[in-house]
Motif scaffolding. Structure first.
Motif, short mmCIF file in Angstrom:
data_model
loop_
_atom_site.label_atom_id
_atom_site.label_comp_id
_atom_site.label_asym_id
_atom_site.label_seq_id
_atom_site.Cartn_x
_atom_site.Cartn_y
_atom_site.Cartn_z
N LEU A 1 -44.22 9.65 26.72
CA LEU A 1 -43.21 10.89 27.14
C LEU A 1 -42.32 10.40 28.00
O LEU A 1 -41.34 11.10 28.22
N GLN A 2 -42.51 9.14 28.53
CA GLN A 2 -41.33 8.67 29.60
C GLN A 2 -39.87 8.76 28.91
O GLN A 2 -39.00 9.22 29.91
N PRO A 3 -39.70 8.24 27.94
CA PRO A 3 -38.20 7.93 27.47
C PRO A 3 -37.57 9.50 27.37
O PRO A 3 -36.19 9.80 27.14
N HIS A 4 -38.35 10.59 27.25
CA HIS A 4 -37.79 11.81 26.74
C HIS A 4 -37.62 12.89 28.06
O HIS A 4 -37.04 14.06 28.08
N VAL A 5 -38.41 12.91 29.15
CA VAL A 5 -38.43 13.29 30.48
C VAL A 5 -38.29 12.40 31.87
O VAL A 5 -38.53 11.17 31.33
N THR A 6 -38.05 12.86 32.61
CA THR A 6 -37.78 12.19 33.98
C THR A 6 -39.08 11.57 34.49
O THR A 6 -40.20 12.30 34.02
N SER A 7 -39.03 10.74 35.27
CA SER A 7 -40.26 9.87 35.74
C SER A 7 -41.02 11.13 36.63
O SER A 7 -42.35 11.33 36.62
N THR A 8 -40.19 11.99 37.44
CA THR A 8 -40.83 12.95 38.28
C THR A 8 -41.42 14.06 37.46
O THR A 8 -42.63 14.08 37.80
N THR A 9 -41.11 14.45 36.12
CA THR A 9 -41.64 15.40 35.45
C THR A 9 -42.85 14.93 34.87
O THR A 9 -43.84 15.35 34.85
N VAL A 10 -43.07 13.57 34.59
CA VAL A 10 -44.25 13.07 34.04
C VAL A 10 -45.30 12.86 35.10
O VAL A 10 -46.58 13.00 34.95
N ARG A 11 -44.89 12.42 36.24
CA ARG A 11 -45.63 12.55 37.45
C ARG A 11 -46.46 13.76 37.69
O ARG A 11 -47.48 13.79 37.69
N GLN A 12 -45.25 14.92 37.66
CA GLN A 12 -46.05 16.38 37.87
C GLN A 12 -46.88 16.73 36.59
O GLN A 12 -47.90 17.40 36.94
N PHE A 13 -46.49 16.23 35.32
CA PHE A 13 -47.37 16.73 34.43
C PHE A 13 -48.77 16.30 34.46
O PHE A 13 -49.62 16.60 34.07
N SER A 14 -48.53 14.82 34.80
CA SER A 14 -49.82 14.01 35.00
C SER A 14 -50.92 14.92 35.80
O SER A 14 -52.19 14.98 35.71
N ARG A 15 -50.37 15.01 37.04
CA ARG A 15 -51.22 15.90 38.06
C ARG A 15 -51.72 17.07 37.70
O ARG A 15 -52.60 17.54 37.81
N ILE A 16 -50.92 17.86 37.14
CA ILE A 16 -51.07 18.98 36.54
C ILE A 16 -52.13 19.10 35.52
O ILE A 16 -53.09 19.98 35.41
N THR B 1 -40.17 18.09 21.24
CA THR B 1 -40.23 16.67 21.32
C THR B 1 -41.40 15.94 21.67
O THR B 1 -41.92 15.04 21.47
N LEU B 2 -41.80 16.61 22.92
CA LEU B 2 -43.12 15.94 23.61
C LEU B 2 -44.26 16.29 22.69
O LEU B 2 -45.16 15.28 22.47
N PHE B 3 -44.45 17.35 21.99
CA PHE B 3 -45.52 17.62 21.13
C PHE B 3 -45.29 16.40 19.99
O PHE B 3 -46.35 15.78 19.69
N TRP B 4 -44.34 16.21 19.38
CA TRP B 4 -44.28 15.46 18.26
C TRP B 4 -44.49 14.02 18.69
O TRP B 4 -45.23 13.04 18.03
#
Length: 450
Positions: free
Chosen positions: A11-26, A67-70
């Motif tokens: 997912l990294q190319p499509h959202v910021t690294s901050t969002t990926v980090r938050q998403f991973s923790r959640i 985009t993330l789903f796909w």
């Protein structure tokens, strides 16, 4: 512990690294937590670096969920040799209050009546080999003022007593033929066709879709034309009393247009020449009939399969009418494909039971969108984790997965407080022993501690 960061790396190319980090923790918190899946509940299970404010920031961020789903599906789920169906359905989440975005009354089949809540239309890929559904696009159903007024007028018209005045026989003066192929899509179908077009554009060149499977609510001419506009064949269900006709095969009358419709189909006297299969299980007999029939509301012939079930003890009889716009589709795959449509209902069940689709309290448009998409996204995440951890154990459930993750979480938090960490072998045994305490189907370790 499961490596969510590695799983979300795509997912990294499509959202910021901050969002990926938050998403991973959640996501990790949702895997280990108990109770209702709300922002406050998630923050209590995220541990260090996952404050309530961090969770709030994530739910206030505009995320390209489609985009993330796909991307996630293509990276972790897609199998090139598999055949996929496109399935669509609407899920209703009951909500109270007055300030939640999109709050309205929607019909919920579980309650059998309209209930206050939110509705989300979901498109899903169904694997014909694995026989599972994977959500790929979710959009909230928000009705316009004009659409609400039209619905109220339709309900009021049904409550009016029937008029005794009869229209004069014959065609009204000045009326003209209306081409049925040129349909005006309803606001509901316009929402769905927009979702279909956007999804087909994203998956072009990767997945070749042939069929879109919808429930009986979409068993009408407008929905069929919507599917054909996207070069898809519709598989759906007609009413049990649908007025179907055999094509006319008799002689020409000698004047006027050629006759199109023959005899009307009698569901209690179906032709034996159309009988394709008969099976008996116990005292229930199932007969499958397949015919090409006409319906006066459809411009093209329909590939119809009628499933007749008969109780051999009481002779009670019931039937279901399935149809497809693909006239070459055999009866067995038509019945099988429509049966696979129900797999999306299991997605909705898991999203409500485990991932908070029925629990979230967000009220803003962005918050509601993120909460609903997150719930259904976690359905795909849980499938990948279960497939990776226990590929041969079909009984390994979501509850087993959450029990494992929760056990690992407890052990990790405990180990951090010890002055010295145990040996790797002992640590592995402790993790397996504690993680197995809450399992239901997974085999328990053979060792024990005293």
């Amino acid at each position: 512990m499961v490596d969510i960061v590695a799983l979300f790396q795509c997912l990294q190319p499509h959202v910021t690294s901050t969002t990926v980090r938050q998403f991973s923790r959640i996501a990790l918190a949702m895997l280990v937590m108990t109770g209702r899946v709300t922002m406050l509940g998630i923050s209590r299970w995220t541990g260090t670096g996952g404050s309530y404010r961090t969770v709030q920031r994530f739910f206030a961020t505009v995320i390209p969920w489609a985009t993330l789903f796909w991307v996630f599906f293509r990276q972790h789920v897609y199998r090139p040799q598999d055949v996929y169906l496109l399935v669509g359905d609407e899920v209703v989440a009951t909500k109270a209050g007055q300030h939640t975005y999109g709050l309205d009354r929607f019909f919920a089949s579980l309650y059998g009546k309209p209930v206050p809540g939110l509705a989300f239309f979901t498109l899903s890929f169904v694997s014909t080999q694995e026989r599972r559904s994977f959500p790929v696009r979710v959009e909230q159903v928000v009705r316009s003022a004009a659409e609400k007024a039209a619905t109220r007028a339709k309900v009021a018209a049904k409550k009016q007593p029937p008029t005794t005045a009869k229209r004069r026989p014959g065609r009204p003066k000045g009326s003209k033929n209306q081409p049925k192929a040129e349909v005006t899509l309803t606001p509901e179908l316009l929402r769905i066709t927009g979702m279909l077009g956007a999804l087909l554009k994203v998956i072009a060149g990767v997945i070749s879709l042939t069929y879109v499977v919808l429930d009986g609510h979409f068993g009408n001419h407008n929905a069929l034309q919507m599917a054909r506009q996207h070069n898809l064949h519709l598989i759906s269900k007609l009413r049990y009393d649908a007025a179907l006709y055999f094509p006319y095969t008799g002689p020409y009358a000698g004047r006027g247009p050629h006759r199109k419709y023959g005899d009307k189909v009698d569901y209690h006297d179906l032709p034996l020449s159309s009988l394709k299969e008969t099976t008996v299980e116990g005292h229930m007999q199932t007969c499958l009939y397949q015919m090409q029939l006409l319906h006066k509301e459809f411009t093209q012939p329909l590939n119809v399969v009628i499933i007749v079930k008969t109780n051999l003890r009481t002779q009670a009889r019931a039937h279901v009418v399935l149809f497809s716009s693909d006239l070459a589709l055999a009866y067995a795959p038509l019945v099988d494909y429509y049966g696979l449509r129900f797999q999306i209902e299991f997605n909705f069940r898991d999203a409500k039971q485990y991932w908070g689709l029925e629990d979230f309290m967000n009220v803003t448009p962005t918050g509601v969108t993120n909460a609903a998409n997150l719930s259904l996204f976690m359905v795909n995440v849980a499938y990948c984790l279960r497939a990776d951890s226990h590929p041969r154990d079909s009984d390994y459930s979501v509850l087993d997965l959450k029990a494992d993750c929760r056990g690992y979480k407890y052990v990790e938090e405990t180990i951090q407080m010890l002055p010295e960490k145990p040996e790797p072998v002992l640590l592995a045994k402790i993790l397996d022993q504690v993680a197995g305490l809450g399992r239901i189907h997974a085999a328990q370790p053979s060792f024990s501690f005293s």
